[in-house]
Design a protein around this motif. Structure first.
Motif, mmCIF file in Angstrom:
data_model
loop_
_atom_site.group_PDB
_atom_site.id
_atom_site.type_symbol
_atom_site.label_atom_id
_atom_site.label_comp_id
_atom_site.label_asym_id
_atom_site.label_seq_id
_atom_site.Cartn_x
_atom_site.Cartn_y
_atom_site.Cartn_z
ATOM 1 N N LEU A 355 -17.331 40.132 15.301
ATOM 2 C CA LEU A 355 -17.075 38.792 14.774
ATOM 3 C C LEU A 355 -16.815 38.960 13.285
ATOM 4 O O LEU A 355 -17.720 39.319 12.529
ATOM 5 C CB LEU A 355 -18.281 37.875 15.016
ATOM 6 C CG LEU A 355 -18.734 37.696 16.469
ATOM 7 C CD1 LEU A 355 -19.937 36.752 16.524
ATOM 8 C CD2 LEU A 355 -17.602 37.183 17.343
ATOM 9 N N VAL A 356 -15.582 38.742 12.877
ATOM 10 C CA VAL A 356 -15.206 38.895 11.471
ATOM 11 C C VAL A 356 -15.575 37.608 10.750
ATOM 12 O O VAL A 356 -15.122 36.523 11.122
ATOM 13 C CB VAL A 356 -13.709 39.204 11.326
ATOM 14 C CG1 VAL A 356 -13.359 39.439 9.858
ATOM 15 C CG2 VAL A 356 -13.324 40.417 12.176
ATOM 16 N N LEU A 357 -16.395 37.715 9.713
ATOM 17 C CA LEU A 357 -16.953 36.536 9.067
ATOM 18 C C LEU A 357 -16.112 36.115 7.871
ATOM 19 O O LEU A 357 -14.888 36.175 7.925
ATOM 20 C CB LEU A 357 -18.418 36.802 8.727
ATOM 21 C CG LEU A 357 -19.271 37.223 9.947
ATOM 22 C CD1 LEU A 357 -20.713 37.469 9.550
ATOM 23 C CD2 LEU A 357 -19.182 36.195 11.053
ATOM 24 N N HIS A 358 -16.731 35.699 6.787
ATOM 25 C CA HIS A 358 -15.981 35.055 5.698
ATOM 26 C C HIS A 358 -15.090 36.023 4.938
ATOM 27 O O HIS A 358 -14.179 35.594 4.232
ATOM 28 C CB HIS A 358 -16.945 34.349 4.748
ATOM 29 C CG HIS A 358 -17.791 35.290 3.940
ATOM 30 N ND1 HIS A 358 -18.795 36.068 4.495
ATOM 31 C CD2 HIS A 358 -17.799 35.580 2.605
ATOM 32 C CE1 HIS A 358 -19.372 36.780 3.557
ATOM 33 N NE2 HIS A 358 -18.791 36.513 2.392
ATOM 34 N N LYS A 359 -15.354 37.328 5.052
ATOM 35 C CA LYS A 359 -14.500 38.353 4.453
ATOM 36 C C LYS A 359 -14.162 39.397 5.514
ATOM 37 O O LYS A 359 -14.967 39.639 6.416
ATOM 38 C CB LYS A 359 -15.202 39.027 3.267
ATOM 39 C CG LYS A 359 -15.431 38.123 2.066
ATOM 40 C CD LYS A 359 -16.121 38.906 0.943
ATOM 41 C CE LYS A 359 -16.356 38.025 -0.280
ATOM 42 N NZ LYS A 359 -17.035 38.784 -1.364
ATOM 43 N N PRO A 360 -12.999 40.054 5.393
ATOM 44 C CA PRO A 360 -12.606 41.015 6.436
ATOM 45 C C PRO A 360 -13.596 42.156 6.644
ATOM 46 O O PRO A 360 -13.700 42.692 7.742
ATOM 47 C CB PRO A 360 -11.255 41.542 5.921
ATOM 48 C CG PRO A 360 -10.724 40.456 5.049
ATOM 49 C CD PRO A 360 -11.917 39.837 4.399
ATOM 50 N N ASN A 361 -14.329 42.527 5.580
ATOM 51 C CA ASN A 361 -15.263 43.647 5.708
ATOM 52 C C ASN A 361 -16.684 43.212 6.061
ATOM 53 O O ASN A 361 -17.601 44.037 6.113
ATOM 54 C CB ASN A 361 -15.281 44.473 4.419
ATOM 55 C CG ASN A 361 -15.786 43.664 3.229
ATOM 56 O OD1 ASN A 361 -15.703 42.440 3.227
ATOM 57 N ND2 ASN A 361 -16.290 44.342 2.218
ATOM 58 N N VAL A 362 -16.885 41.911 6.295
ATOM 59 C CA VAL A 362 -18.194 41.398 6.691
ATOM 60 C C VAL A 362 -18.121 41.060 8.175
ATOM 61 O O VAL A 362 -17.468 40.102 8.573
ATOM 62 C CB VAL A 362 -18.594 40.154 5.870
ATOM 63 C CG1 VAL A 362 -19.972 39.658 6.293
ATOM 64 C CG2 VAL A 362 -18.576 40.474 4.382
ATOM 65 N N ARG A 363 -18.802 41.884 8.984
ATOM 66 C CA ARG A 363 -18.640 41.776 10.431
ATOM 67 C C ARG A 363 -19.980 41.822 11.145
ATOM 68 O O ARG A 363 -20.840 42.627 10.792
ATOM 69 C CB ARG A 363 -17.747 42.922 10.950
ATOM 70 C CG ARG A 363 -16.365 42.933 10.330
ATOM 71 C CD ARG A 363 -15.527 44.064 10.884
ATOM 72 N NE ARG A 363 -14.141 43.951 10.451
ATOM 73 C CZ ARG A 363 -13.117 44.525 11.061
ATOM 74 N NH1 ARG A 363 -13.336 45.282 12.139
ATOM 75 N NH2 ARG A 363 -11.896 44.359 10.614
#
Length: 436
Positions: A355-363
Motif C-alpha cells: 500500500l503506497v502511502l502519502h509518498k512513493p517511498n512510504v509503503r
C-alpha cells in the motif's frame, strides 16, 4: 478546521481530567494485554474497574470515542458517580442530550438528571445515543523501563474518576463471551482511553498496538512513551515509518471531529507492479466516504468491489503457476490449493502487496503472513474481503493485516507509524515480557 473556541475547550477538558488524578506516581508507559477471540474474531482486553475492583472484558475499537460498559446487568460499585446535566464531565464527554436514566439497575447508585453521549457497537452495526455518562475507579498496569526483561512490569496505577459511558445490556450483543463493552482509542475525543490516561499521567497522547497472530497468545497495547521493547531487547520504535493522520471535521453529521483513523493510500502494487483502478476512490470526501481507514472492528481488510477485483486478479496472476485456485470459502472469494504454497520466515510464499502511502517511498508492505489465511488443511485464501455495501471506505485495513506489525498512533503529532512485519526482525507481538 477548528475555531479557537474548539481549541480552548479541548485543552480545558484535558486540564480538568489531569486534576482528577490522585497519585504521586506518574508512569511514562502503561499497557494492556490484548488477545483475539476465536469465535467473534474481535480483539479483547481486560481492565479493572469499580469499587471493589472487578475485571471487565472489553472489545478494542481504535476508532471509537469512549469506553462504555453494560451497567444494566451486574454492575456494583460504591464509587460510581453519574454525571449531572451540563456538568464539566458532560461537557468533556461532549454530551448530546440530558434526561432520565436509561440503564435501570438497583445495585447502581440512583442517578438524577444525567447526560448522554454516543456509544457504538460495530458488531451490531449500530450507534446508541443514550450512553449515560459517568465516572468510576479504573486501574491499569504500568511498565518499568529501567528494568528490562521479565521484571519490567511496573506498579498498577489508579485513576479514581475515569469518565466512561453506561449502556443497556442490549448493546453487548454479538460481542465475545463475557465481554461487557468496548474500549475506544479514537482521535479527537477528550474521553478516549488514551487521552484520559495521557492527561492524568502527563505523557504524550499516543499508543501503539501490536496484535498477536495466535489466539492462544497475548499481543499488547502500549499507552504512552516509547520504547516498545520485545525479546532480546529489540525496540520496535526504531523501525517505524510514518504517514499523516487525516482528520475529518464531522462525525455522524455532528459538529465534532471523527474519532476514526484515516490515512492516505495513493496506489497499490503487487510484486512492484502498479494496479490500475479508479484512484478517486482513494480520496476521503466531505461525507466521510471513500479513502482508507484502520480498524480493529473488522477482522480482514475490506476493499471496495472494483478495487477488490483488480487486487484479486493481480494476486492470482503473480502466484506461482503450480498453485491452483479452488472454490471460494466464505467470507473469502479468492482461495488456493495450499499443496504447492511454500513457507518462509515471512509466512506463506506469496506475492508482496504494497500500500503506497502519502509518498512513493512510504509503503505498508504486506507479506504472506498477512495476505493469506489458512481455512482448512489444504486451502488458503486471500485475506481480503469485498465490501458488500455501496457506501463506506474504499479500503479498511483490518486486524489480520496488523498481526505481528507494531502500529503507533501518535495523536500529538497527528501521524501513524508502522513497523511492517516483525518477522523481518525475527520476533512477533507475543514475544515480549509484559503480557505473559
Amino acid at each position: 478546521m477548528y475555531s479557537s473556541s474548539h481549541y480552548y475547550l479541548f485543552h480545558f477538558c484535558l486540564l480538568f481530567i489531569t486534576c482528577l488524578a490522585q497519585t504521586n506516581f506518574h508512569p511514562k508507559t502503561l499497557f494492556l494485554a490484548v488477545k483475539q477471540d476465536p469465535s467473534t474474531l474481535q480483539y479483547i482486553t481486560q481492565i479493572q474497574q469499580r469499587t471493589p475492583l472487578v475485571p471487565v472484558k472489553l472489545t478494542v475499537h481504535i476508532g471509537s470515542e469512549n469506553l462504555w460498559v453494560d451497567c444494566e446487568t451486574g454492575f456494583k460499585s460504591s464509587t460510581y458517580k453519574p454525571a449531572r446535566c451540563d456538568s464539566r464531565q458532560c461537557v468533556l464527554a461532549r454530551s448530546i442530550a440530558c434526561g432520565n436514566c436509561n440503564t435501570e439497575n438497583i445495585t447502581r447508585p440512583a442517578c438524577n438528571d444525567p447526560c448522554y453521549n454516543i456509544v457504538s457497537n460495530p458488531a451490531m452495526n449500530t450507534f446508541y445515543s443514550g450512553g449515560e455518562i459517568a465516572e468510576d475507579v479504573l486501574t491499569v498496569q504500568s511498565i518499568n523501563h529501567s528494568t528490562p526483561g521479565p521484571d519490567s512490569r511496573g506498579p498498577v496505577v489508579t485513576v479514581p474518576k475515569f469518565i466512561f459511558s453506561c449502556s443497556p445490556s442490549l448493546y453487548t450483543q454479538k460481542l465475545g463471551k463475557d465481554v461487557k463493552g468496548m474500549i475506544g482509542f479514537g482521535q479527537q475525543s477528550p474521553v478516549s482511553f488514551v487521552t484520559q490516561l495521557a492527561s492524568v499521567f502527563k505523557f504524550s497522547r499516543q499508543f501503539a498496538i501490536c496484535l498477536s497472530a495466535s489466539p492462544q497468545e497475548n499481543g499488547i497495547i502500549f499507552i504512552g512513551h516509547r520504547p516498545y521493547i520485545f525479546a532480546l531487547g529489540f525496540d520496535a520504535s526504531r523501525d517505524l515509518i510514518y504517514t499523516p493522520i487525516i482528520t475529518h471535521p464531522n462525525f455522524f453529521l455532528i459538529n465534532r471531529g471523527s474519532p476514526e483513523y484515516y490515512i492516505q493510500v495513493t496506489s497499490i502494487t503487487i510484486n512492484e507492479k502498479s494496479l490500475v483502478f479508479n484512484k478517486t476512490l482513494l480520496s476521503l470526501d466531505e461525507n466521510e466516504e471513500n479513502g482508507t481507514k484502520l480498524s480493529t472492528a473488522v477482522p480482514y481488510t475490506v476493499l471496495e468491489r472494483s478495487i477488490y477485483d483488480v487486487v484479486s486478479k493481480a494476486f492470482i496472476s503473480e502466484m506461482p503457476k503450480e498453485v491452483k485456485t479452488v472454490p471460494a470459502v466464505q467470507p473469502f472469494k479468492t482461495c488456493f490449493d495450499s499443496t504447492y504454497v511454500g513457507m518462509s520466515r515471512l509466512g506463506y510464499n506469496a506475492p508482496r502487496i504494497n500500500l503506497v502511502l502519502h509518498k512513493p517511498n512510504v509503503r505498508w508492505t504486506i507479506t504472506g503472513a498477512n495476505s493469506l489465511v489458512k481455512v482448512s488443511d489444504r486451502v488458503v485464501c486471500l485475506a481480503f474481503v469485498e465490501r458488500n455495501q455501496t457506501f463506506g471506505q474504499a479500503i479498511v485495513i483490518g486486524g489480520f493485516q496488523m498481526h505481528d506489525n507494531l502500529v503507533e498512533f501518535d495523536l500529538a503529532r497527528r501521524r501513524i507509524g508502522f513497523s511492517n512485519s516483525l518477522y523481518f526482525r525475527q520476533t512477533m507481538c507475543s514475544n515480549q515480557f509484559y503480557t505473559m
